[in-house]
Design a protein around this motif. Structure first.
Motif, PDB file in Angstrom:
ATOM      1  N   THR A 144       0.850  -1.188   0.000  1.00 57.83           N
ATOM      2  CA  THR A 144       0.000   0.000   0.000  1.00 57.83           C
ATOM      3  C   THR A 144       0.885   1.237   0.000  1.00 57.83           C
ATOM      4  O   THR A 144       1.915   1.276   0.679  1.00 57.83           O
ATOM      5  CB  THR A 144      -0.902   0.011   1.251  1.00 57.83           C
ATOM      6  N   THR A 149      -8.489   2.727  -3.560  1.00 63.00           N
ATOM      7  CA  THR A 149      -7.281   2.464  -2.774  1.00 63.00           C
ATOM      8  C   THR A 149      -6.693   1.084  -3.057  1.00 63.00           C
ATOM      9  O   THR A 149      -5.637   0.740  -2.546  1.00 63.00           O
ATOM     10  CB  THR A 149      -7.589   2.527  -1.270  1.00 63.00           C
ATOM     11  N   LYS A 159      -8.217  -1.547  -2.127  1.00 61.05           N
ATOM     12  CA  LYS A 159      -8.777  -2.425  -1.101  1.00 61.05           C
ATOM     13  C   LYS A 159     -10.295  -2.308  -1.107  1.00 61.05           C
ATOM     14  O   LYS A 159     -10.846  -1.216  -1.122  1.00 61.05           O
ATOM     15  CB  LYS A 159      -8.246  -2.038   0.287  1.00 61.05           C
ATOM     16  N   THR A 160     -10.981  -3.451  -1.103  1.00 60.33           N
ATOM     17  CA  THR A 160     -12.438  -3.456  -1.019  1.00 60.33           C
ATOM     18  C   THR A 160     -12.845  -3.314   0.439  1.00 60.33           C
ATOM     19  O   THR A 160     -12.409  -4.109   1.279  1.00 60.33           O
ATOM     20  CB  THR A 160     -13.014  -4.768  -1.586  1.00 60.33           C
ATOM     21  N   LYS A 161     -13.641  -2.323   0.733  1.00 58.19           N
ATOM     22  CA  LYS A 161     -14.013  -2.057   2.123  1.00 58.19           C
ATOM     23  C   LYS A 161     -15.358  -2.681   2.477  1.00 58.19           C
ATOM     24  O   LYS A 161     -16.313  -2.591   1.717  1.00 58.19           O
ATOM     25  CB  LYS A 161     -14.054  -0.549   2.369  1.00 58.19           C
ATOM     26  N   ASP A 193     -15.001  -2.242   7.807  1.00 59.08           N
ATOM     27  CA  ASP A 193     -14.004  -1.172   7.676  1.00 59.08           C
ATOM     28  C   ASP A 193     -14.598   0.216   7.873  1.00 59.08           C
ATOM     29  O   ASP A 193     -13.895   1.147   8.262  1.00 59.08           O
ATOM     30  CB  ASP A 193     -13.345  -1.232   6.286  1.00 59.08           C
ATOM     31  N   LYS A 242      -2.012   1.308  -4.404  1.00 59.49           N
ATOM     32  CA  LYS A 242      -1.075   0.193  -4.295  1.00 59.49           C
ATOM     33  C   LYS A 242       0.114   0.425  -5.229  1.00 59.49           C
ATOM     34  O   LYS A 242       0.017   1.165  -6.213  1.00 59.49           O
ATOM     35  CB  LYS A 242      -1.769  -1.121  -4.696  1.00 59.49           C
ATOM     36  N   THR A 285       4.209   0.378   2.412  1.00 59.10           N
ATOM     37  CA  THR A 285       4.003  -0.348   3.663  1.00 59.10           C
ATOM     38  C   THR A 285       5.308  -0.640   4.384  1.00 59.10           C
ATOM     39  O   THR A 285       5.428  -0.429   5.592  1.00 59.10           O
ATOM     40  CB  THR A 285       3.278  -1.690   3.393  1.00 59.10           C
TER      41      THR A 285
END
Length: 232
Positions: A41, A69, A71-73, A113, A178, A218
């Protein structure tokens, strides 16, 4: 100082820590120095010229990043009546009322989330403030998560909406994508976020507003961006 790994130390040698880089250079460097064996990330850390101890210098809001982002929230919706069906049709992962408040309190359940609530459910949600607040999960009108327009709120979240909020040290920390996104998508996301934070500048904030902007992955080192060019 925490002991750094070999990959981190190698990455840190790839650039000048004291230099301020243009955005495209910083993105290139952060991708080159993200050497973990997973899709790291990318985060933006913005130090602001505000004093968070004062209510009139708080910076908080939300913005939809054009490329999300990565990412699936998972979304939990507190609602009742027709709004529950609206939540289901819009793709909420969980939706209901007091039963979810009980689940959070009694089972320490946090398989979500973001929390969204209709205003008429804030009596139920309010009692969760002590557990949701510290985790950044408390719904808030400023971030668009206390609303009667449940469908729109869920659609924005699923499309890549992120919340930003200045912490006690006057820094905003936000994921912007990402490593695999590539330069163009990361640039779009970062500029969208910076624009939103600049527009949210409190009138009580004096002097330089964007004090420093750092891009990190990250596991990688922080790369400083020339903030003056971002707010032109």
């Amino acid at each position: 100082m925490p002991k750094r790994g070999k990959k981190y130390n190698e990455s840190a040698k790839a650039f000048d820590k004291l230099n301020l880089y243009d955005l495209d250079e910083a993105i290139k460097l952060v991708q080159e120095t993200a050497k973990a064996n997973f899709d790291e990330t990318i985060e933006l850390h913005i130090r602001l010229g505000v004093d968070p101890r004062h209510a009139d210098q708080q910076v908080r809001g939300a913005v939809v990043l054009p490329h999300g982002t990565g990412k699936t929230k998972k979304v939990l919706v507190f609602a009742k009546g027709d709004k529950l069906k609206e939540a289901e049709e819009a793709g909420a992962d969980y939706f209901g009322g007091a039963e979810y408040a009980d689940k959070i309190q009694k089972e320490n359940w946090f398989d979500f989330d973001i929390t969204v609530a209709t205003p008429d459910m804030m009596g139920v949600v309010g009692r969760l403030g002590r557990v949701l607040g510290p985790k950044g999960l408390m719904p808030n009108p400023k971030s668009g998560t206390v609303t009667m327009d449940i469908a729109n709120a869920i659609n924005d979240i699923k499309a890549g909406k992120v919340e930003y909020r200045v912490d006690k040290t006057a820094i905003v920390h936000v994921p912007v994508g990402k490593k695999s996104f590539g330069t163009e998508k990361l640039t779009d996301n970062i500029k969208t976020l910076i624009d939103a934070v600049v527009k949210a500048k409190p009138s009580a904030a004096k002097g330089k507003y964007l004090k420093s902007v750092t891009l990190t992955s990250t596991m990688g080192p922080g790369i400083k961006i020339n903030a003056a060019k971002l707010s032109d």
